[in-house]
Design an enzyme around this catalytic site. Structure first.
Site, PDB file in Angstrom:
ATOM      1  N   LYS A 112      43.142  39.999  37.554  1.00 46.83           N
ATOM      2  CA  LYS A 112      42.739  40.950  36.537  1.00 46.83           C
ATOM      3  C   LYS A 112      42.387  42.164  36.497  1.00 46.83           C
ATOM      4  CE  LYS A 112      39.655  37.277  35.198  1.00 46.83           C
ATOM      5  NZ  LYS A 112      40.226  36.675  36.522  1.00 46.83           N
ATOM      6  N   ASN A 139      35.344  41.820  30.754  1.00 42.62           N
ATOM      7  CA  ASN A 139      35.250  41.375  32.238  1.00 42.62           C
ATOM      8  C   ASN A 139      34.927  42.182  33.469  1.00 42.62           C
ATOM      9  OD1 ASN A 139      34.127  38.949  33.149  1.00 42.62           O
ATOM     10  ND2 ASN A 139      34.970  38.689  34.514  1.00 42.62           N
ATOM     11  N   HIS A 183      37.117  28.074  37.749  1.00 42.95           N
ATOM     12  CA  HIS A 183      35.827  27.308  37.510  1.00 42.95           C
ATOM     13  C   HIS A 183      35.737  26.278  36.929  1.00 42.95           C
ATOM     14  CE1 HIS A 183      34.766  31.109  37.119  1.00 42.95           C
ATOM     15  NE2 HIS A 183      36.735  31.741  36.425  1.00 42.95           N
TER      16      HIS A 183
END
Length: 318
Positions: A113, A136, A183
């Protein structure tokens, strides 16, 4: 847009940026953190109410909604109390989007990302477009809106934590680079992690652009998304005619009825086959906004990558 008092839950960089944006719009905020507030706050927040430490019910007194920072876990007592009271939950990226006058390019995925976000912004800059990167990655979108209001586009990295609170967030162009387990300490179930990622694409329509590569899981999960496809491929020109690809050892694209070669794969400064895919994803992401082949080639050739991402630290021998 919000009305009434907003409780900003979590006062890291994202929460503070959101508070600044709301205050600039004339909306009252209350800052709350179940750990500790920052030792210094921006001057525009000097008059804001403040709560910190163990959650107290009075934190929610008079609150119309809660703006949740992405680092606040689902187990937060304050969040659970807000949900029990039926308060709307929003997030910084969503609130910034609702105030954003220009298109947003969004990048998500389990890996790559930050590189794709940074490279897409770099490619746009190489073509003369004002398109700062954030989300982010580094600077929250709310902060970009305040400090770089003259941008023509914003390129944002979106984490699953941020996407959890999306209801209206609507990128003009977005990519899901890949999907793999991650996660699970937060989500417990893989399906819940994937569902959070996919909320980024829920508002996209036929006038928007979806950038997908060769990740089968990502393609399967977004098969029903109505956005126009602009793929990227390491295996030659993608089906459908348009997109970016690797062929004959060169990075190239087809778009707007023309095909252009950009540069030799060996000339890309960031190493590894995965970075060839990242470069192609960034190219496809920016094509609807800037498709000058010379500018794209310059941008690819001058991008040195991010710190701590397969950096060369030295050489031994001739």
């Amino acid at each position: 847009m919000g009305a009434g008092l907003t409780l900003i839950l979590g006062t890291g960089r994202s929460g503070i940026a959101a508070a600044r944006l709301l205050v600039a719009a004339g909306e009252p905020v209350r800052l709350a953190d179940e750990k500790a507030l920052p030792p210094a706050l921006p001057r525009e927040l000097a008059g804001a109410e403040r709560c910190q430490g163990a959650f107290q019910p009075e934190w929610l007194a008079g609150v119309a909604r809660v703006l949740l920072s992405p680092g606040v876990p689902p187990t937060s007592p304050a969040l659970r109390a807000a949900l029990a009271e039926g308060l709307p939950i929003t997030g910084e990226l969503e609130e910034a989007f609702l105030r954003c006058p220009v298109p947003i390019l969004a990048v998500t995925g389990s890996n790559g990302k930050s590189t794709v976000t940074s490279l897409a912004a770099h490619l746009l800059a190489a073509q003369g477009r004002r398109a700062p990167a954030g989300g982010n990655l580094g600077r929250p979108l709310a902060e970009l809106l305040i400090e770089e209001p003259d941008a023509e586009l914003y390129v944002v990295e979106v984490s699953s934590f941020q996407a959890e609170t999306f209801t209206r967030f609507h990128p003009k162009c977005a990519t899901l680079l890949n999907l793999s387990p991650d996660h699970l300490d937060r989500y417990g179930r893989l399906e819940d992690y994937y569902a959070a990622k996919l909320k980024l694409f829920a508002a996209m329509g036929p006038a928007d652009t979806l950038v997908l590569g060769e990740d089968a899981e990502a393609a399967r999960r977004l098969a029903s998304c109505p956005a126009r496809r602009l793929p990227f491929s390491l295996g030659g020109p993608p089906p459908g005619g348009e997109g970016s690809f690797l062929a004959g050892g060169r990075l190239a694209f087809r778009y707007g009825g023309r095909e252009r070669t950009l540069l030799e794969a060996a000339a890309l400064p960031i190493p590894g086959r995965h970075n060839l895919a990242n470069a192609l994803a960034a190219v496809s992401l920016v094509l609807p906004f800037a498709d000058d082949a010379e500018g794209l080639a310059r941008g690819l050739a001058s991008f040195r990558g991010l710190a701590h991402r397969m950096e060369e630290v030295g050489r031994l021998g001739p």
